[in-house]
Design an enzyme around this catalytic site. Structure first.
Site, PDB file in Angstrom:
ATOM      1  CE  LYS A  73      22.697 -35.893  33.547  1.00 50.70           C
ATOM      2  NZ  LYS A  73      23.322 -35.643  32.376  1.00 50.70           N
ATOM      3  CB  SER A 109      26.642 -35.823  32.552  1.00 53.32           C
ATOM      4  OG  SER A 109      25.366 -35.869  31.270  1.00 53.32           O
ATOM      5  CB  SER A 143      24.305 -37.540  28.632  1.00 51.19           C
ATOM      6  OG  SER A 143      25.273 -36.429  28.882  1.00 51.19           O
TER       7      SER A 143
END
Length: 504
Positions: A99, A175, A199
């Site tokens: 990520k 996210s 997230s």
């Protein structure tokens, strides 16, 4: 020779050309270990997938050449050397994505989705990244995330929009939306993700994948910061199968130098081994149909909840409607200050590195406002913030001494339309939409308990919705065992979105 890894919709992750069935990272690694597929073949085909569906916009930083060099070296090994290398690297040769937020890989950029960091090259690997490499993963890039993970969609001024693979008008969640998109699309079986308010679990729910948020302290956040976002954030993964999540947790879990938060473990042996244990009998599961903010819960989210409850009852578990009283204002008051303080520290370090101050036009408007607010935060506010987190942990520990698990919706609504959660709108409209996403998940970031999203339902608009389970602190093994049972009773791994609209 099996079919080449990575093609979407028919043959996925190196699946057999005869079965056309998706496989996971564990089976993919087995193919490379046997010599039926080389790491270079796997990587090249995976990269071809990324490039074939550019409108997914999920892989925003591409370290392809670095990964190809690694894959070439691995592929050149003879059978004996390959056997020695794979003996201690269970995911040897498997392509992997990080990520683009909160972790670093030496010599590559981590931008946090922010223009001020768009060319920030990392000097070292994060501890969790180093462990991924030891496990054999070949990292070839980073997935999209909103700026500093401050919203529950994956949209940013720097990289644009990452649409939901199941319905391009809707968000992937955030996210870790880029990670969820690549797994749901069949580009990878598992991808790195982080969770500071939901997230991992929100994108997993929105994209029909499995997502486990570990207990606070289960996975490392160092070497520079040992307490991600004042304890709110923890790293792990989004995966297509439960066993991939279990294995990756085995590879990543454990303290690092300086760690002081060390959750207990309820797994005898490894988490992967725990999946083969006999199912736990008659778990007491407290079901939460409501949230602590009084938000109405959408009918489709309640359908997913009821499907999960019925599945658990069919396994012999007991469902009881029970929610504890919680001092919501006290518990949540520090979430904003804690998250914005972490962002401020990162920005100030970058300013020092560049020898200049950050500019307003290098940030999303709402994040810039949070940065200014963080500059005036007091020591007392930050102390009280962490005290509120501790209070949440105390109260939920007591509640979970009476129940084995909690079951709730993941979100109060199905995946929202793109644009509803962007960071360039008035705060009031943003907060109203963000609460619909995080009303259930964020509590467990405050308290530090492990939680997971399990795919349970698809709406009439073809949007996935998960069910949310919470275990006692250190209870990842229990969550994984239940998830494996649900995966067998209500399989989701074979479901694939139609990606024809995401081609160039």
């Amino acid at each position: 020779m099996t079919a080449v890894a990575g093609s979407i919709g028919t043959t996925t992750f190196g699946a057999s050309a005869a079965t056309k069935a998706p496989v996971d990272a564990i089976e993919w690694a087995a193919q490379m270990r046997s010599g039926a597929l080389t790491p270079l073949e796997a990587l090249d085909a995976t990269i071809a997938c990324v490039e074939a569906y550019p409108k997914l916009n999920a892989v925003v930083l591409r370290d392809f050449d670095l990964a190809r060099d690694q894959a070439k070296q691995l592929s050149a090994l003879g059978a004996a050397a390959r056997a020695e290398a794979t003996a201690h690297a269970p995911l040897w040769g498997v392509p992997f994505l990080l990520k683009d937020l909160g972790v670093t890989m030496q010599g590559t950029v981590t931008s946090h989705g922010c223009r001020f960091f768009k060319d920030a090259v990392a000097p070292v690997d994060s501890t969790i990244v180093a462990r991924h490499k030891v496990g054999g993963l070949n990292i070839f890039g980073k997935t999209a995330a909103p700026e500093f993970g401050m919203t529950t969609t994956t949209e940013s001024s720097l990289y644009g929009i990452t649409p939901n693979p199941w319905n391009a008008k809707h968000t992937t969640g955030g996210s870790s939306g880029g990670a969820a998109a690549v797994v749901a699309a069949g580009i990878l079986p598992v991808a790195h993700a982080t969770d500071g308010g939901g997230s991992i679990r929100i994108p997993s729910s929105h994209c029909g994948m499995f997502g486990l948020k570990p207990s606070r302290g289960r996975t490392p956040t160092g070497p520079f910061s040992l307490d991600g976002a004042a304890g709110l954030s923890v790293g792990h993964a989004i995966s297509r199968t439960v066993r991939d999540s279990a294995l990756l947790l085995d590879l990543a879990a454990g303290p690092e130098a300086g760690s002081r938060v060390r959750p207990p473990s309820d797994a005898a042996g490894t988490y992967l081994q725990a999946l083969s244990l006999a199912p736990e009998k008659k778990l007491r599961i407290a079901i939460w149909r409501n949230n602590y903010f009084g938000l109405p819960v959408h009918a489709d989210c309640l359908v997913a909840l009821d499907k999960a409850a019925k599945a658990c009852e069919a396994m012999g578990h007991v469902i009881e409607d029970k929610m504890p009283e919680l001092p919501v204002a006290e518990i949540y008051a520090g979430m904003g200050p804690a998250m914005s303080a972490g962002m401020l520290v990162a920005v100030q370090a970058r300013e020092k590195q560049l020898g200049r101050v950050a500019r307003e036009d290098e940030f999303e408007p709402l994040d810039w406002a949070m940065l200014q607010s963080a500059k005036s935060a007091t020591a007392a506010q930050l102390f009280l913030a962490r005290s509120g987190f501790d209070r949440a942990g105390q109260l939920l520990d007591r509640f979970l001494s009476q129940y084995d698990l909690i079951l709730s919706p993941v979100t109060a609504v199905p995946p929202q339309l793109l644009g509803a959660l962007r960071l360039d709108q008035p705060y009031e409209s943003y907060a109203r939409e963000a609460m619909k996403s995080s009303a259930f998940t964020s509590l467990l970031n405050l308290s530090g308990h492990p939680a997971m999203s399990v795919p349970m339902h698809w709406t009439a608009e073809n949007l996935p919705i998960g069910a949310h389970f919470v275990a006692p602190f250190g209870g990842e093994g229990r969550l994984l065992r239940l998830a494996a049972q649900l995966e067998q009773a209500h399989p989701w791994a074979q479901r694939m979105p139609d990606l024809s609209g995401f081609k160039a």
